[in-house]
Design a protein around this motif. Structure first.
Motif, PDB file in Angstrom:
ATOM      1  N   LEU A 141       0.830  -1.210   0.000  1.00 42.34           N
ATOM      2  CA  LEU A 141       0.000   0.000   0.000  1.00 42.34           C
ATOM      3  C   LEU A 141       0.865   1.260   0.000  1.00 42.34           C
ATOM      4  N   ASN A 167      -7.622   7.560  -3.541  1.00 45.80           N
ATOM      5  CA  ASN A 167      -6.874   6.362  -3.922  1.00 45.80           C
ATOM      6  C   ASN A 167      -7.030   6.016  -5.406  1.00 45.80           C
ATOM      7  N   LEU A 196      -6.301  -5.692  -1.931  1.00 45.33           N
ATOM      8  CA  LEU A 196      -5.685  -4.391  -2.173  1.00 45.33           C
ATOM      9  C   LEU A 196      -6.709  -3.381  -2.680  1.00 45.33           C
ATOM     10  N   ARG A 220      -8.598  -1.941   0.107  1.00 41.05           N
ATOM     11  CA  ARG A 220      -7.884  -0.962   0.925  1.00 41.05           C
ATOM     12  C   ARG A 220      -7.605   0.326   0.156  1.00 41.05           C
ATOM     13  N   CYS A 221      -8.073   0.396  -1.080  1.00 47.94           N
ATOM     14  CA  CYS A 221      -7.799   1.573  -1.916  1.00 47.94           C
ATOM     15  C   CYS A 221      -9.089   2.197  -2.446  1.00 47.94           C
TER      16      CYS A 221
END
Length: 283
Positions: free
Chosen positions: A121, A159, A150, A153-154
């Protein structure tokens, strides 16, 4: 266990409280320093003699992350880190140190390194697009992290750049060269299939526009046996009606524009209606 063996298993350095927890008393550590077996890097940090990055990290009071942590997790990289990428509880301006945020996921169990999730990240938000891509691709290809994790988390507008890198990850990649070549071909508007099995030839890296075989060869292909094998595969591909191009590390990494231009030139020549047979297209 010998104190030197203990430190060697921890990448060459440890804090004093870790040594005491492992059973090494202050007196024993002191004797090891006096004998030159250990070096006191700073108060509370000891290391084996010699240049040791982990000792420097411990001395700086942080943990490796981003590009600096890639070797620990055996992640692909394009460049060596120009500075030290660290995550510290109390960041202070330090020359040569790139500061990253605090960890959000479990850390490495014994080394001063963030966990793989945070390392990736941080890379997604820190590194240039293709440098971040190869790190993420190697972890996803190895099965060490999932792409869905991933993406999860973005989320959010901040992001967007990270998600654009994740969009470039492919289901399977056997080398850095495949990852980058795939990006360059796609951005050139070429129709590409990866890891295509051709009867009599075997699996090829890329089949471009259903006619051009493109292979990306790493250093192992320079061995005499590999050279002969690749040349025979080329011959069988051509006999089967395909065109063939091969590219190497310096082509994909340092001259991608020339590589793409050559692929496009071969395709244009093949499509040119100057004869009735494929072989006549290049006359």
């Amino acid at each position: 266990m010998d104190i030197c063996d203990y430190l060697a298993r921890r990448a060459g350095a440890a804090r004093s409280h870790e040594l005491q927890k492992a059973g090494f008393t202050r007196a024993r550590v002191g004797r090891a320093v006096a004998l030159g077996l250990l070096v006191r890097v700073r108060r509370g940090v000891y290391a084996l003699p010699g240049d040791n990055r982990v000792a420097g990290v411990l001395a700086a009071g942080g943990r490796l992350t981003c590009l600096s942590a890639a070797p620990v997790y055996r992640l692909w990289t394009l460049n060596d880190p120009a500075g030290l990428h660290l995550s510290r509880s109390h960041p202070v301006h330090t020359s040569g140190v790139v500061e990253h945020g605090r960890p959000r996921h479990p850390r490495h169990p014994w080394l001063p390194v963030l966990g793989l999730a945070d390392v990736l990240l941080h890379a997604l938000h820190c590194l240039p697009e293709l440098e971040a891509l190869v790190m993420v691709q190697s972890a996803v290809s190895a099965g060490d992290v999932s792409l869905d994790f991933l993406y999860g988390r973005c989320q959010g507008r901040r992001n967007g750049r990270a998600r654009s890198v994740l969009d470039l990850v492919i289901p399977r990649a056997d080398s850095v060269l495949e990852v980058l070549a795939n990006v360059y071909f796609a951005r050139a508007g070429l129709r590409v299939r990866r890891h295509v099995y051709i009867p009599g030839v075997g699996e090829v890296d890329f089949l471009v526009e259903e006619i051009l075989v493109v292979e990306t060869d790493g250093s192992t292909h320079f061995e005499p046996k590999s050279i002969k094998r690749d040349q025979r595969r080329n011959n069988r591909s051509i006999i089967g009606g395909y065109l063939v191009l091969r590219y190497y590390y310096e082509d994909v990494i340092h001259r991608p524009e020339a590589m793409v231009a050559e692929v496009q030139a071969v395709l244009r020549a093949w499509r040119r209606p100057t004869g009735s047979g494929r072989g006549d297209q290049f006359a």
